[in-house]
Design a protein around this motif. Structure first.
Motif, PDB file in Angstrom:
ATOM      1  N   VAL A 136       0.835  -1.207   0.000  1.00  0.00           N
ATOM      2  CA  VAL A 136       0.000   0.000   0.000  1.00  0.00           C
ATOM      3  C   VAL A 136       0.869   1.256   0.000  1.00  0.00           C
ATOM      4  O   VAL A 136       0.693   2.153  -0.835  1.00  0.00           O
ATOM      5  CB  VAL A 136      -0.946   0.008   1.220  1.00  0.00           C
ATOM      6  CG1 VAL A 136      -1.661   1.336   1.335  1.00  0.00           C
ATOM      7  CG2 VAL A 136      -1.962  -1.109   1.111  1.00  0.00           C
ATOM      8  N   THR A 155      -0.948   2.466  -9.829  1.00  0.00           N
ATOM      9  CA  THR A 155      -2.099   1.565  -9.751  1.00  0.00           C
ATOM     10  C   THR A 155      -1.736   0.167 -10.265  1.00  0.00           C
ATOM     11  O   THR A 155      -2.113  -0.845  -9.666  1.00  0.00           O
ATOM     12  CB  THR A 155      -3.276   2.152 -10.572  1.00  0.00           C
ATOM     13  OG1 THR A 155      -3.509   3.492 -10.135  1.00  0.00           O
ATOM     14  CG2 THR A 155      -4.539   1.358 -10.385  1.00  0.00           C
ATOM     15  N   ARG A 156      -0.995   0.115 -11.371  1.00  0.00           N
ATOM     16  CA  ARG A 156      -0.558  -1.202 -11.875  1.00  0.00           C
ATOM     17  C   ARG A 156       0.292  -1.930 -10.838  1.00  0.00           C
ATOM     18  O   ARG A 156       0.151  -3.136 -10.614  1.00  0.00           O
ATOM     19  CB  ARG A 156       0.258  -1.019 -13.166  1.00  0.00           C
ATOM     20  CG  ARG A 156      -0.634  -0.819 -14.357  1.00  0.00           C
ATOM     21  CD  ARG A 156       0.033  -0.580 -15.684  1.00  0.00           C
ATOM     22  NE  ARG A 156       1.435  -0.798 -15.841  1.00  0.00           N
ATOM     23  CZ  ARG A 156       1.994  -1.224 -16.965  1.00  0.00           C
ATOM     24  NH1 ARG A 156       1.238  -1.534 -17.999  1.00  0.00           N
ATOM     25  NH2 ARG A 156       3.287  -1.348 -17.074  1.00  0.00           N
ATOM     26  N   PHE A 158       0.187  -1.441  -7.618  1.00  0.00           N
ATOM     27  CA  PHE A 158      -0.658  -1.820  -6.483  1.00  0.00           C
ATOM     28  C   PHE A 158      -1.472  -3.077  -6.789  1.00  0.00           C
ATOM     29  O   PHE A 158      -1.571  -3.989  -5.954  1.00  0.00           O
ATOM     30  CB  PHE A 158      -1.585  -0.652  -6.126  1.00  0.00           C
ATOM     31  CG  PHE A 158      -2.479  -0.941  -4.959  1.00  0.00           C
ATOM     32  CD1 PHE A 158      -1.951  -1.155  -3.699  1.00  0.00           C
ATOM     33  CD2 PHE A 158      -3.847  -1.022  -5.123  1.00  0.00           C
ATOM     34  CE1 PHE A 158      -2.767  -1.438  -2.620  1.00  0.00           C
ATOM     35  CE2 PHE A 158      -4.669  -1.299  -4.054  1.00  0.00           C
ATOM     36  CZ  PHE A 158      -4.134  -1.510  -2.798  1.00  0.00           C
ATOM     37  N   TYR A 159      -2.026  -3.153  -7.994  1.00  0.00           N
ATOM     38  CA  TYR A 159      -2.845  -4.323  -8.335  1.00  0.00           C
ATOM     39  C   TYR A 159      -1.982  -5.589  -8.414  1.00  0.00           C
ATOM     40  O   TYR A 159      -2.410  -6.667  -7.987  1.00  0.00           O
ATOM     41  CB  TYR A 159      -3.587  -4.091  -9.656  1.00  0.00           C
ATOM     42  CG  TYR A 159      -4.715  -3.077  -9.536  1.00  0.00           C
ATOM     43  CD1 TYR A 159      -5.076  -2.557  -8.297  1.00  0.00           C
ATOM     44  CD2 TYR A 159      -5.414  -2.639 -10.647  1.00  0.00           C
ATOM     45  CE1 TYR A 159      -6.094  -1.630  -8.182  1.00  0.00           C
ATOM     46  CE2 TYR A 159      -6.443  -1.709 -10.536  1.00  0.00           C
ATOM     47  CZ  TYR A 159      -6.773  -1.202  -9.296  1.00  0.00           C
ATOM     48  OH  TYR A 159      -7.784  -0.289  -9.177  1.00  0.00           O
ATOM     49  N   ALA A 160      -0.783  -5.444  -8.948  1.00  0.00           N
ATOM     50  CA  ALA A 160       0.113  -6.609  -9.000  1.00  0.00           C
ATOM     51  C   ALA A 160       0.441  -7.076  -7.575  1.00  0.00           C
ATOM     52  O   ALA A 160       0.438  -8.280  -7.275  1.00  0.00           O
ATOM     53  CB  ALA A 160       1.394  -6.252  -9.757  1.00  0.00           C
ATOM     54  N   LEU A 162      -1.382  -6.569  -4.918  1.00  0.00           N
ATOM     55  CA  LEU A 162      -2.578  -7.108  -4.266  1.00  0.00           C
ATOM     56  C   LEU A 162      -2.809  -8.574  -4.680  1.00  0.00           C
ATOM     57  O   LEU A 162      -3.093  -9.433  -3.839  1.00  0.00           O
ATOM     58  CB  LEU A 162      -3.782  -6.243  -4.657  1.00  0.00           C
ATOM     59  CG  LEU A 162      -4.981  -6.283  -3.726  1.00  0.00           C
ATOM     60  CD1 LEU A 162      -5.749  -4.967  -3.813  1.00  0.00           C
ATOM     61  CD2 LEU A 162      -5.917  -7.405  -4.039  1.00  0.00           C
ATOM     62  N   ILE A 163      -2.644  -8.836  -5.962  1.00  0.00           N
ATOM     63  CA  ILE A 163      -2.833 -10.217  -6.439  1.00  0.00           C
ATOM     64  C   ILE A 163      -1.753 -11.127  -5.836  1.00  0.00           C
ATOM     65  O   ILE A 163      -2.029 -12.252  -5.410  1.00  0.00           O
ATOM     66  CB  ILE A 163      -2.823 -10.246  -7.979  1.00  0.00           C
ATOM     67  CG1 ILE A 163      -4.110  -9.594  -8.487  1.00  0.00           C
ATOM     68  CG2 ILE A 163      -2.683 -11.658  -8.520  1.00  0.00           C
ATOM     69  CD1 ILE A 163      -4.071  -9.168  -9.922  1.00  0.00           C
TER      70      ILE A 163
END
Lengths: 484, 97
Positions: A136, A155-156, A158-160, A162-163
């Motif tokens: 985060v 954002t990219r 962060f999403y990587a 998170l997954i």
């Protein structure tokens, strides 16, 4: 117990205080981080004097386990030292556009809490929570830099993350179900080598590989690291990428029966080798200096992964080489990023061509970049050389000579792409360009201090190695490792 | 039970991750992320050794995953606030600089 909690509590208190007192943020952050560096030094002294210890916090089943050994103490000191330097850079260069994102001071300290927690984590649940905190804060520090490109990059990223975190969480849950514990040191005796155990450890490993990240899971790294504000870049490129690797190394070095298979370890090594070559070639082709450095990070992370098959084969030197490399790479990489930020601002652009005449136009920053390059290539007498020496010795003693060839090839590629930068930097100054004098040299001095510390590591490696030996895995022949 | 939930979670994780990185709209990306979070919760709820641990670890996971989804929502909204358009995650932001 006190010091391991202190290095977590001090930056947490600093973050909270800085959040509540916006006017005093830089002063609060610098004081809290300086105190964290002092506490980290005391932690190192404690580990050298008393040896490795384990700290349990909380109820029996859900207790958080912190491992205080040479690896965690060394990495905690590295993280607090680099963070302090980055914050000093931020404080002295904050008028320069692109240096600071919004909320930098509390977020950078929260990131430090997550990093320290990860380096100390001895159980998978603590590691998961700290991975989330690092994800985060790291991604928001990129996205908050301003502009749509940074928002997309953050954002990219962060999403990587998170997954990757959920993949890691799924693996953690399966391990818990199978072994009844998530404490890494207890897994060798309680987690079998069957298919369910393999599946759980595969999920953990894939989650960590996406976080490191290793080729081909590195798609988010170049943009996030390149577009990160200059006071954030050293934290991401030198510390955040090492945090997931530290967990990976603890897991694969623990001697868990399901992770002692040579084929999977060789596959991880092969991924590392691909990263070394792919990262090096991509850095050679890049036209922007920070993109060169971002791909250099991809390549250097590959070198870390090369150590895994040799660690699994029982090589103590491979373990030492990987950890020394993690530390020895961080210092010059942070120095290079600070120097490049100063040069880009002073020379009016961030491409390799803009570096022309940098040695005359901003000599101290250019010199820092040069010293950092020597360390990153791994030439003697630097810390990078010591790390590569250990890794080459490990590859020979384990009979896995192909990794030695990859290390040499990686060094040649590193030399080639960094020589491009230095060749431009030390080229003659174009006569048409006005020679502006740099205003203030504090940033240059910080970059040079970091670069020089990479040299000092190479000149006096004994103390670092002595620290890393505390609690290091001991070779058990062909079957893996156990903590001593 | 654990194997079945792990298989279901794996499927949700793959589908969710695919949607997150292939979709061009904010709504479908957030749905993909919710699927990914659900996958994590599914495994943690069924894998804990006893009921008390299951409740505790599911609460911790749900709290962190909710926090992460809120951060995702904030990032997506930041884009819409700046120019009214959803983010295009398939474009390489390095090409814009």
């Amino acid at each position: 117990m006190g010091l391991s909690l202190t290095v977590l509590a001090l930056p947490a208190i600093g973050a909270l205080t800085a959040f509540l007192a916006p006017r005093w943020r830089p002063a609060i952050a610098l004081m809290a981080t300086t105190a964290t560096v002092v506490a980290s030094l005391l932690l190192v002294r404690d580990v050298l004097a008393r040896g490795a210890t384990t700290v349990r916090i909380g109820r029996e089943q859900l207790a958080a386990v912190l491992v205080v050994d040479g690896l965690s103490a060394g990495l905690v000191l590295l993280a607090s030292g680099v963070a302090l330097t980055a914050m000093l850079f931020a404080a002295t260069q904050r008028s320069v556009p692109g240096t600071l994102p919004r909320g930098y001071w509390p977020l950078a300290q929260l990131l430090l809490v997550g990093l320290h927690g990860l380096f100390l984590a001895g159980d998978l649940l603590t590691a998961y929570l700290m991975l989330e905190l690092v994800a985060v804060t790291g991604a928001v520090l990129v996205a908050a830099g301003g502009g749509r490109a940074r928002l997309v990059a953050g954002t990219r990223y962060f999403y990587a993350e998170l997954i990757a975190s959920v993949t890691f969480l799924a693996g953690t849950a399966l391990v818990w179900s199978l072994a009844g514990t998530v404490v890494i040191a207890e897994l060798p005796g309680r987690l079998g080598a069957g298919v369910p155990a393999m599946l759980a450890l595969t999920l953990l490993t894939i989650g960590l590989l996406l976080k490191v990240p290793v080729v081909p899971l590195h798609f988010w790294l170049p943009a996030a690291h390149t577009l990160a504000p200059s006071a954030v870049s050293p934290l991401l490129s030198t510390l955040v990428v090492k945090s997931a690797f530290a967990v990976l190394l603890r897991l694969w070095g623990a001697g868990i029966p399901a992770l002692t298979g040579d084929a999977v370890a060789q596959l991880l090594g092969a991924l590392g080798a691909v990263a070394v070559v792919w990262g090096g070639l991509s850095a050679l082709r890049a036209t922007k200096v920070k993109v060169v450095i971002a791909y250099s990070t991809v390549a250097q992370l590959g070198l870390l992964l090369l150590a895994v098959p040799m660690v699994v084969a029982g090589s103590h030197e491979a373990w030492l080489g990987a950890v020394v490399h993690a530390i020895a790479h961080a210092l010059p990489k942070a120095a290079a990023l600070l120097a490049v930020a100063l040069l880009a601002h002073h020379l009016g652009g961030d491409t390799v061509d803009h570096l022309e005449g940098a040695a005359v136009r901003r000599p101290l920053a250019a010199f820092a970049l040069g010293v950092a390059a020597v360390s990153l290539i791994g030439l003697p007498p630097t810390g990078g050389f010591v790390a590569k020496w250990y890794l080459v010795v490990a590859s020979i003693t384990t009979g896995q000579w192909w990794w030695a060839a990859t290390i040499v090839l990686g060094s040649l590629l590193t030399g080639a792409y960094l020589a491009r930068l230095l060749q431009r930097g030390f080229a003659a100054v174009p006569t048409a360009v006005p020679q502006a004098r740099p205003r203030g040299r504090s940033g240059d001095v910080l970059a040079l201090a970091l670069a020089s510390s990479g040299l000092v590591l190479g000149l006096y490696p004994d103390r670092l190695v002595a620290l890393l030996e505390v609690g290091a895995p001991l070779a058990l022949g062909t079957g893996g490792m156990a903590h001593g | 039970m654990v194997a079945a939930s792990a298989a279901m979670a794996g499927l949700l994780l793959l589908v969710g991750a695919g949607v997150v990185f292939r979709s061009s709209t904010r709504r479908s990306r957030l749905l993909g992320l919710a699927a990914v979070a659900l996958a994590g919760l599914l495994v943690t709820a069924t894998a804990a050794p006893d009921r008390a641990a299951a409740v505790a670890v599911t609460t911790i996971s749900a709290a962190t995953l909710t926090g992460l989804l809120l951060v995702a929502l904030h990032l997506e909204r930041a884009s819409t606030r700046s120019d009214g358009q959803d983010l295009d995650l398939q474009q390489d932001p390095l090409r814009w600089g």
